[in-house]
Every structure is written in C-alpha cells, then in structure tokens.
Design an enzyme around this catalytic site. Structure first.
Site, PDB file in Angstrom:
ATOM      1  N   HIS A  71       0.770  -1.183  -0.142  1.00  0.00           N
ATOM      2  CA  HIS A  71      -0.045   0.101   0.094  1.00  0.00           C
ATOM      3  C   HIS A  71       0.951   1.349   0.037  1.00  0.00           C
ATOM      4  O   HIS A  71       0.852   1.789  -1.026  1.00  0.00           O
ATOM      5  CB  HIS A  71      -0.895   0.196   1.298  1.00  0.00           C
TER       6      HIS A  71
HETATM    7  O1  RIB Z   1      -5.419  -0.293   4.380  1.00  0.00           O
HETATM    8  C1  RIB Z   1      -3.787  -0.008   4.145  1.00  0.00           C
HETATM    9  C2  RIB Z   1      -3.303   0.824   5.107  1.00  0.00           C
HETATM   10  O2  RIB Z   1      -3.532   0.777   6.487  1.00  0.00           O
HETATM   11  C3  RIB Z   1      -1.706   0.976   4.881  1.00  0.00           C
HETATM   12  O3  RIB Z   1      -1.425   2.459   5.048  1.00  0.00           O
HETATM   13  C4  RIB Z   1      -1.410   0.290   6.209  1.00  0.00           C
HETATM   14  O4  RIB Z   1       0.001   0.705   6.632  1.00  0.00           O
HETATM   15  C5  RIB Z   1      -2.403   0.514   7.158  1.00  0.00           C
HETATM   16  O5  RIB Z   1      -2.082   1.559   7.852  1.00  0.00           O
END
Ligand code: RIB
Ligand code: CA
Length: 313
Positions: A242
């Site tokens: 992500h």
């Molecule tokens: O949904 C993914 C996000 O949530 C990313 O930023 C991960 O690090 C969590 O914080």
C-alpha cells in the site's frame, strides 16, 4: 529541485518501506519531518518504529515527531493481526538511539506550513488522517498553504479491507478524512483499487532480498511477515503493497492512472462508516475534490522500489 514533503505515518511494515523509499531519494524529496499517528499500532509504538526506520536508512538529518494518539472521535482500532504486536514484526531492528522531537507532530505540521513559502510543501499521508485534520482545525491558515496531499486510503471498486466497505486508514478516523476531503486542498488518493494491483510476489521479494544490503534484508523480512494475513485472506500470488505507492506516485506519476472526481466519506452509518464513496462516473454533480487513482503498473513500480532500496546501506 527536491520536493518538500512531510510524511505522516503509522509504521507498519508498508509505511516503513515507503519511508525508506523516500529517504533513499534525497534528490527527489526534501523530507522536512516524519510525524507518527495512531493507527496500525499505538502512537508510542508507531513513533518508535519510525525512529527505527530512519536509523535503518542511515539518514542522520531526519526528525521524527509524535502526533495524535487517538482518532478525533472514534475509539482507536489497531491492526496487530496484520503487522504483529510491535507493528514492525519481521526484522529484529535495534532499539533506536535517535530520540523523538519534543514538539507535538500537529504543531510541527502547522509550524512547517506557516514558515515555508505557501504552496511548496506536500503532505504524504500513510495512515489515518488525524494529525492533518487536527492541524487544519487548530490553524486554518495552513490549509491554503498546502501544495498537495498525497494519501494512501480508501477504496471503491476494490471495496474495503478492515470492513467490507472501508479501508483501514479511513476507517480508523473517518471524521479526519472528512475534514481533509472537504478542505479544498489538492488531493491525490492512492486507494486499494491501485494497491491491490501492486503485489509483492515471491519473485519480487527475492529480488529485494538479493540486493544484499541491510535495507533490502529488512524489507524482505518486513514484507514476508506482513504478507501472511493478506495471502491467507485473498489467496493472491503476492500481498498488496500500500504505502510505497504514495512515494512512487510522487516519483513517477506516469506509473498510475486515475481521474479527478468527487470523493465523500461515510462518517456515521455503523454498517459503512469509513467508506469512500468515489463518484468515478460523475453521476452526482458533486464538486470534484480529489484525483482518485484506479490502476498502477506493478512491474515498473517494483523496479523503481528495488532500485531505490539499492541506494541504502
Ligand atoms: O489499508 C492499508 C493501510 O492501512 C496502509 O497504510 C497500512 O499501513 C495500514 O495503515
Ligand atoms: Ca500505513
């Protein structure tokens, strides 16, 4: 000219990789500071993890601040089930020697935006938006001074990941997301629709491990830990990655596709709280407030990530 950015983060293994990618790129990013927020794990742990990652990067010039320890209204929801009890399980990183700055992270964001020329500082947010929203509320004069907010959060075509409707960062603090989305600041949203295309396959992880440096080894161990949950859940070849997509977008926006649309967040319904309602087809006539990315070039992303990690100790 290096882009001036503040990284707001809840490390988390994927946050850590994003921070390393940014700190490996001093010609591209002038990282003015890193601010921890409560999210993946508690604020104290996220702040400690941020210090560990800065030390791992070898950068001695980076300051780390602690921001808000809970969302604006809702109770804190954390994600140890994904990231482990420390939030950075995987590698055994030494306790940091680097100390947190004494200033509150929200005040650092305000002071930095007020002291730099308007329109020259970007906020790269990798976690819940609590710090950014609280800074906007405490000092409204910062809002028109923000160059851009590039945020990992939300999902529409992909749905949610912490609930069927909501992505984690938005779910943890939907009220903060609402403040930011209504702020009028130029926003780029990097949602699950993109990050679920960016998968850390075994071959890609092995290439990172083969770098043979400390950073490559740590990233391999981080992602090999945090991928377990998603591989079991999605059954995909690799777990979605992500937060580094935020940094990659700022480095090479051409790797991603999206459009300028209206995005609103649900803040009250218990069924769908935290859902980002992305009007991708322009059916509502609501004001377009965000560039919403929908796809990304995974192969080029991993080539970029691996090359930047290779620059680290
Ligand atoms: O949904 C993914 C996000 O949530 C990313 O930023 C991960 O690090 C969590 O914080
Ligand atoms: Ca994060």
């Amino acid at each position: 000219m290096a882009r001036k950015i503040i990284i707001d983060t809840d490390p988390g293994q994927d946050d850590a990789v994003a921070i390393l990618m940014a700190l490996a790129s001093p010609d591209d990013f002038d990282v003015l500071g890193i601010v921890a927020v409560a999210g993946n794990v508690t604020l104290a742990q996220n702040a400690r993890n941020a210090l560990k990652v800065v030390e791992l990067s070898g950068r001695k010039d980076i300051a780390v601040y602690a921001g808000c320890e809970r969302p604006m209204r809702r109770h804190l929801v954390t994600a140890e089930h994904v990231h482990g009890d420390t939030g950075l399980d995987g590698p055994d990183l030494p306790l940091p020697k680097l100390q947190l700055e004494a200033q509150h992270g929200v005040d650092f964001i305000i002071e930095t935006l007020m002291s730099h020329e308007a329109g020259t500082v970007t906020l790269a947010t990798l976690g819940p938006l609590t710090n950014v929203a609280m800074a906007m509320i405490k000092e409204p004069r910062i809002t028109p001074r923000i160059q851009e907010i590039v945020m990992m959060g939300g999902g529409y075509f992909e749905g949610g990941n912490i609930t069927p409707a909501a992505e984690f960062n938005i779910y943890v603090d939907p009220d903060a997301a609402d403040v930011v989305l209504r702020s009028g600041v130029p926003i780029v949203i990097v949602p699950l629709d993109v990050t679920h295309m960016i998968q850390s396959t075994p071959e890609r992880l092995q290439r990172i491990r083969a770098l043979g440096n400390r950073a490559g080894d740590a990233v391999y161990k981080m992602l090999s830990f945090s991928e377990r949950f998603d591989l079991a859940k999605y059954g995909s070849e690799g777990a979605p990655l992500h937060d580094p997509c935020v940094i990659a977008y700022m480095l090479k926006p051409e790797l991603f596709k999206g459009r300028h649309i209206n995005v609103v967040v649900e803040t009250s319904s218990e069924l769908t709280v935290g859902m980002t309602v992305a009007d991708y087809w322009g059916v509502t006539g609501r004001v377009r407030n965000a560039t919403y990315l929908r796809s990304g070039d995974a192969a080029s992303f991993y080539a970029l990530l691996t090359e930047r990690l290779s620059r680290l100790p």
